[in-house]
Design a protein around this motif. Sequence first.
Motif, mmCIF file in Angstrom:
data_model
loop_
_atom_site.group_PDB
_atom_site.id
_atom_site.type_symbol
_atom_site.label_atom_id
_atom_site.label_comp_id
_atom_site.label_asym_id
_atom_site.label_seq_id
_atom_site.Cartn_x
_atom_site.Cartn_y
_atom_site.Cartn_z
ATOM 1 N N GLU A 118 3.464 73.888 11.938
ATOM 2 C CA GLU A 118 3.786 74.054 10.520
ATOM 3 C C GLU A 118 5.065 73.314 10.118
ATOM 4 O OE1 GLU A 118 5.679 77.652 12.614
ATOM 5 O OE2 GLU A 118 3.858 76.424 12.774
ATOM 6 N N VAL A 119 5.748 72.722 11.093
ATOM 7 C CA VAL A 119 6.987 71.992 10.823
ATOM 8 C C VAL A 119 6.680 70.499 10.735
ATOM 9 C CG1 VAL A 119 9.296 71.422 11.661
ATOM 10 C CG2 VAL A 119 8.381 73.732 11.983
ATOM 11 N N HIS A 120 7.058 69.889 9.624
ATOM 12 C CA HIS A 120 6.792 68.468 9.397
ATOM 13 C C HIS A 120 8.116 67.733 9.215
ATOM 14 C CE1 HIS A 120 2.520 69.405 8.796
ATOM 15 N NE2 HIS A 120 2.959 70.462 8.131
ATOM 16 N N MET A 121 8.201 66.552 9.822
ATOM 17 C CA MET A 121 9.443 65.781 9.773
ATOM 18 C C MET A 121 9.187 64.389 9.228
ATOM 19 S SD MET A 121 11.516 66.956 13.164
ATOM 20 C CE MET A 121 11.859 68.701 13.430
ATOM 21 N N PHE A 122 10.181 63.891 8.494
ATOM 22 C CA PHE A 122 10.069 62.585 7.853
ATOM 23 C C PHE A 122 11.411 61.866 7.959
ATOM 24 C CE2 PHE A 122 7.482 65.768 5.821
ATOM 25 C CZ PHE A 122 6.235 65.176 5.715
ATOM 26 N N GLY A 123 11.342 60.554 8.132
ATOM 27 C CA GLY A 123 12.561 59.754 8.180
ATOM 28 C C GLY A 123 12.296 58.371 7.625
ATOM 29 N N ARG A 124 13.369 57.679 7.283
ATOM 30 C CA ARG A 124 13.212 56.319 6.774
ATOM 31 C C ARG A 124 13.486 55.328 7.897
ATOM 32 N NH1 ARG A 124 16.104 53.912 1.430
ATOM 33 N NH2 ARG A 124 18.015 54.281 2.610
ATOM 34 N N PRO A 125 12.484 54.508 8.270
ATOM 35 C CA PRO A 125 12.705 53.520 9.336
ATOM 36 C C PRO A 125 13.786 52.526 8.926
ATOM 37 C CG PRO A 125 10.368 53.728 8.804
ATOM 38 C CD PRO A 125 11.119 54.447 7.735
ATOM 39 N N VAL A 126 14.707 52.272 9.839
ATOM 40 C CA VAL A 126 15.766 51.307 9.550
ATOM 41 C C VAL A 126 15.738 50.130 10.509
ATOM 42 C CG1 VAL A 126 17.315 52.900 8.389
ATOM 43 C CG2 VAL A 126 17.381 52.754 10.875
ATOM 44 N N SER A 127 15.196 50.326 11.704
ATOM 45 C CA SER A 127 15.092 49.234 12.672
ATOM 46 C C SER A 127 14.174 49.688 13.795
ATOM 47 C CB SER A 127 16.470 48.843 13.223
ATOM 48 O OG SER A 127 17.054 49.924 13.920
ATOM 49 N N GLU A 128 14.041 48.843 14.794
ATOM 50 C CA GLU A 128 13.194 49.171 15.934
ATOM 51 C C GLU A 128 13.845 48.634 17.196
ATOM 52 O OE1 GLU A 128 8.763 47.860 17.039
ATOM 53 O OE2 GLU A 128 8.884 49.187 15.296
ATOM 54 N N ARG A 129 13.807 49.439 18.256
ATOM 55 C CA ARG A 129 14.412 49.026 19.521
ATOM 56 C C ARG A 129 13.400 49.238 20.640
ATOM 57 N NH1 ARG A 129 19.678 52.154 20.687
ATOM 58 N NH2 ARG A 129 20.289 50.984 18.825
ATOM 59 N N GLU A 130 13.016 48.142 21.295
ATOM 60 C CA GLU A 130 12.059 48.186 22.402
ATOM 61 C C GLU A 130 10.789 48.933 22.009
ATOM 62 O OE1 GLU A 130 14.107 49.811 25.726
ATOM 63 O OE2 GLU A 130 15.435 48.085 25.972
ATOM 64 N N GLY A 131 10.301 48.651 20.810
ATOM 65 C CA GLY A 131 9.058 49.251 20.355
ATOM 66 C C GLY A 131 9.188 50.657 19.816
ATOM 67 N N VAL A 132 10.401 51.217 19.827
ATOM 68 C CA VAL A 132 10.615 52.584 19.337
ATOM 69 C C VAL A 132 11.323 52.519 17.989
ATOM 70 C CG1 VAL A 132 11.704 54.811 19.778
ATOM 71 C CG2 VAL A 132 10.782 53.466 21.678
ATOM 72 N N PRO A 133 10.740 53.109 16.929
ATOM 73 C CA PRO A 133 11.374 53.049 15.612
ATOM 74 C C PRO A 133 12.626 53.918 15.545
ATOM 75 C CG PRO A 133 9.432 54.437 15.533
ATOM 76 C CD PRO A 133 9.455 53.812 16.900
ATOM 77 N N LEU A 134 13.627 53.434 14.827
ATOM 78 C CA LEU A 134 14.834 54.205 14.557
ATOM 79 C C LEU A 134 14.819 54.616 13.091
ATOM 80 C CD1 LEU A 134 17.495 52.020 16.422
ATOM 81 C CD2 LEU A 134 16.237 53.999 17.291
#
Length: 303
Positions: free
Chosen positions: A198-214
């Motif tokens: 029931e917990v949902h999380m959202f973020g704004r992508p700012v960059s990517e490092r080794e295939g992992v979004p930040l």
Amino acid sequence: MAGVTVIRTMEVEAMNFKKNLKSKIRLDGLLQRVLNTIREPPEESSVDKELTREILKTTDFKYKKIGNLEFYMRPMESEIMEILVLENELPIYHTTLGDLTLRKNPHWQDLVSIRNLRKIMNDQDVLASKGRESLKRLYENALGRLDLTYTEDDIESLVIDAQLGIEQRSVKRVRESLDLFFGLLGFEPVLFKVIRPEVHMFGRPVSEREGVPLFEHLVVFNEATLSLGLRRGAFSPINDLHLDWVIRYSDGMAEADLHGTEVLEFLAEMALSQKPLVREMFIEWRPGPSDARSTNAEAGMRG
């Protein structure tokens, strides 16, 4: 009466803004789904034509069928048209309809001409794009037809709708307002299988490092309690400290930087302080919601 007219005008403008923003969010979703069917080179793709048709409906391209070929076209200059052929490669040509029909659907009489044969064998002189680049053209065309400008009153209406949703215990109303904010600001779901459903999380992508979004500014929405929280600053799904905070917060053992209405006001300030972000989803294929990000999160926990 003048005051009533002004209020009604503002209400209509707010409704138009929300309608156009919902159209953009739907367009973003369609684009991502079609992108997930495209591979490189485009010849190896099996593009979803039904979804592509849905995108085309939002553009100013007009449909025309000749034989077994489906053309979508818009005028450029003189007799030159921008023409998309609805096939796996999604080629877009800049030429006349007659010329493209000759190249794509020649009659046997056309084959006696060497000039025609050269045209039929090689379309590089009129080919403008294909694959992802063609989708980019369609997306930008559709987006350009939407008025996504907004005023302070428009943003305030999103805040009020979310507040009313919380007061009325309406998950649907709160999610709709949040989705509009997220569509405007470029926030995306951040999925973790280790937290409560029931917990949902959202973020704004700012960059990517080794295939992992930040990401930055993680927003947490609990549908069961209708609570909102926000963690300021950068966030990485493979950072142990960040992941530890996610688990403790979802269990009620950690505090967020902002709560409830503060989160809505923070999102409103972001919207008013910058232009809305248009996600460049056409640049690369992204995994669906069930795979990479949740996998990366779990990998980070194991690490």
